[in-house]
Design a protein around this motif. Structure first.
Motif, PDB file in Angstrom:
ATOM      1  N   VAL A  10       0.869  -1.179   0.000  1.00 22.02           N
ATOM      2  CA  VAL A  10       0.000   0.000   0.000  1.00 22.02           C
ATOM      3  C   VAL A  10       0.903   1.224   0.000  1.00 22.02           C
ATOM      4  CG1 VAL A  10      -1.778   1.269   1.288  1.00 22.02           C
ATOM      5  CG2 VAL A  10      -1.788  -1.238   1.285  1.00 22.02           C
ATOM      6  N   ILE A  11       0.653   2.133  -0.915  1.00 18.90           N
ATOM      7  CA  ILE A  11       1.390   3.407  -0.912  1.00 18.90           C
ATOM      8  C   ILE A  11       0.354   4.510  -0.766  1.00 18.90           C
ATOM      9  CG2 ILE A  11       2.948   4.956  -2.162  1.00 18.90           C
ATOM     10  CD1 ILE A  11       4.106   2.574  -3.642  1.00 18.90           C
ATOM     11  N   GLY A  12       0.477   5.276   0.306  1.00 16.72           N
ATOM     12  CA  GLY A  12      -0.558   6.275   0.602  1.00 16.72           C
ATOM     13  C   GLY A  12      -1.874   5.535   0.842  1.00 16.72           C
ATOM     14  N   HIS A  13      -2.885   5.894   0.053  1.00 19.07           N
ATOM     15  CA  HIS A  13      -4.167   5.189   0.211  1.00 19.07           C
ATOM     16  C   HIS A  13      -4.369   4.159  -0.887  1.00 19.07           C
ATOM     17  CE1 HIS A  13      -5.347   7.761   3.457  1.00 19.07           C
ATOM     18  NE2 HIS A  13      -5.044   8.823   2.727  1.00 19.07           N
ATOM     19  N   ARG A  14      -3.331   3.960  -1.716  1.00 22.52           N
ATOM     20  CA  ARG A  14      -3.505   3.070  -2.878  1.00 22.52           C
ATOM     21  C   ARG A  14      -2.954   1.686  -2.609  1.00 22.52           C
ATOM     22  NH1 ARG A  14      -1.326   4.646  -8.323  1.00 22.52           N
ATOM     23  NH2 ARG A  14      -2.295   2.636  -8.731  1.00 22.52           N
ATOM     24  N   SER A  15      -3.752   0.682  -2.959  1.00 23.89           N
ATOM     25  CA  SER A  15      -3.286  -0.703  -2.898  1.00 23.89           C
ATOM     26  C   SER A  15      -2.612  -1.038  -4.208  1.00 23.89           C
ATOM     27  CB  SER A  15      -4.478  -1.642  -2.728  1.00 23.89           C
ATOM     28  OG  SER A  15      -4.688  -1.894  -1.389  1.00 23.89           O
TER      29      SER A  15
END
Ligand SMILES: Nc1ncnc2c1ncn2[C@@H]1O[C@H](COP(=O)(O)OP(=O)(O)OP(=O)(O)O)[C@@H](O)[C@H]1O
Length: 232
Positions: A10-15
């Motif tokens: 997960v980077i930031g809110h992105r999977s």
């Protein structure tokens, strides 16, 4: 040989990767395909211990990898950001990397890989002055220098002319015959079908299909693959 269990990123809110399970057998040549942004490079970087997953674990020879040092020594990586120093010559780059990896008979081994990649004449050239294809050859030379048991290849044929492409394919095929395990990301389905025994399709961070290339004709896969990645 390498088992990925529930690998997530997960980077930031992105999977970017979602619970990826994948087993790579010793001596296998596995392809990974998928659209731009599917997570292929991210997955390769996690296996290479260049990036950390945010969930799941990697087992190497069925042992969990806590610090990646054991695996790191056994892996050779060809990635776009190729870990080569712009202002060093080709040979200085290989010397630097060879010393880092304690390569035996380094001078001889460097001459061997320069010859394998057709780089003898460019050995004293500064890396940043090389063409794209020549840089890619140096990147492959660096990746195989320490005779790794595992090769992780991200678009390894990018920028290579036809003759070099054939010789690099032969080189990887020879290494594979000597039981090198290869994981290769490519958009070139023909190359993947020609070289890989098995192929995993990554879509939006998930492995949605695995194929045995000998059992599935490329044309059928091309149709299926396009449908699947188009969401149909
Ligand atoms: N450091 C980062 N910060 C934010 N987002 C990132 C980062 N690294 C990768 N991503 C995002 O993760 C997603 C997957 O990227 P990745 O490079 O793994 O895809 P890929 O399947 O290799 O794509 P391509 O076929 O274009 O090379 C992309 O949407 C990308 O923008």
């Amino acid at each position: 040989m390498i088992r990925l269990e529930n690998i997530s990123k997960v980077i930031g809110h992105r999977s970017i990767l979602r619970k990826v399970d994948l087993y790579i057998q010793q001596g296998e040549w596995l392809g990974i395909i998928g659209q731009n942004g599917a997570g292929k490079t991210t997955l390769l970087k996690i296996i290479a211990q260049l990036s950390r997953s945010t969930g799941g674990r990697i087992l190497y020879r069925e042992q969990p990898l806590d610090d990646g040092s054991v695996l790191k020594k056994e892996i050779g990586v060809v990635l776009e950001a190729s870990f080569l120093y712009s202002h060093l010559t080709v040979i200085e780059n290989l010397e630097f990397y060879g010393k880092l990896y304690d390569v035996d008979h380094l001078r001889e081994r460097i001459m061997e890989v320069l010859e394998l990649l057709g780089l003898e004449h460019a050995r004293k050239q500064i890396f940043c002055t090389l063409s794209k294809g020549m840089k890619q050859r140096v990147s492959i030379a660096r990746a195989i220098l320490h005779q790794p048991r595992i090769l992780l290849l991200d678009e390894p044929f990018d920028g290579l002319d036809e003759d070099t492409l054939m010789s690099v394919k032969r080189l990887f095929t020879d290494l594979h015959k000597k039981r090198t395990t290869i994981l290769m990301v490519s958009h070139a389905l023909e190359d993947i079908w020609e070289l890989c025994g098995r192929v995993a399709v990554l879509h939006e961070g998930e492995i949605i299909h695995e194929y045995v290339t000998a059992l599935e004709p490329l044309d059928a896969i091309r149709r299926k693959y396009c449908r699947v990645t188009a969401g149909g």
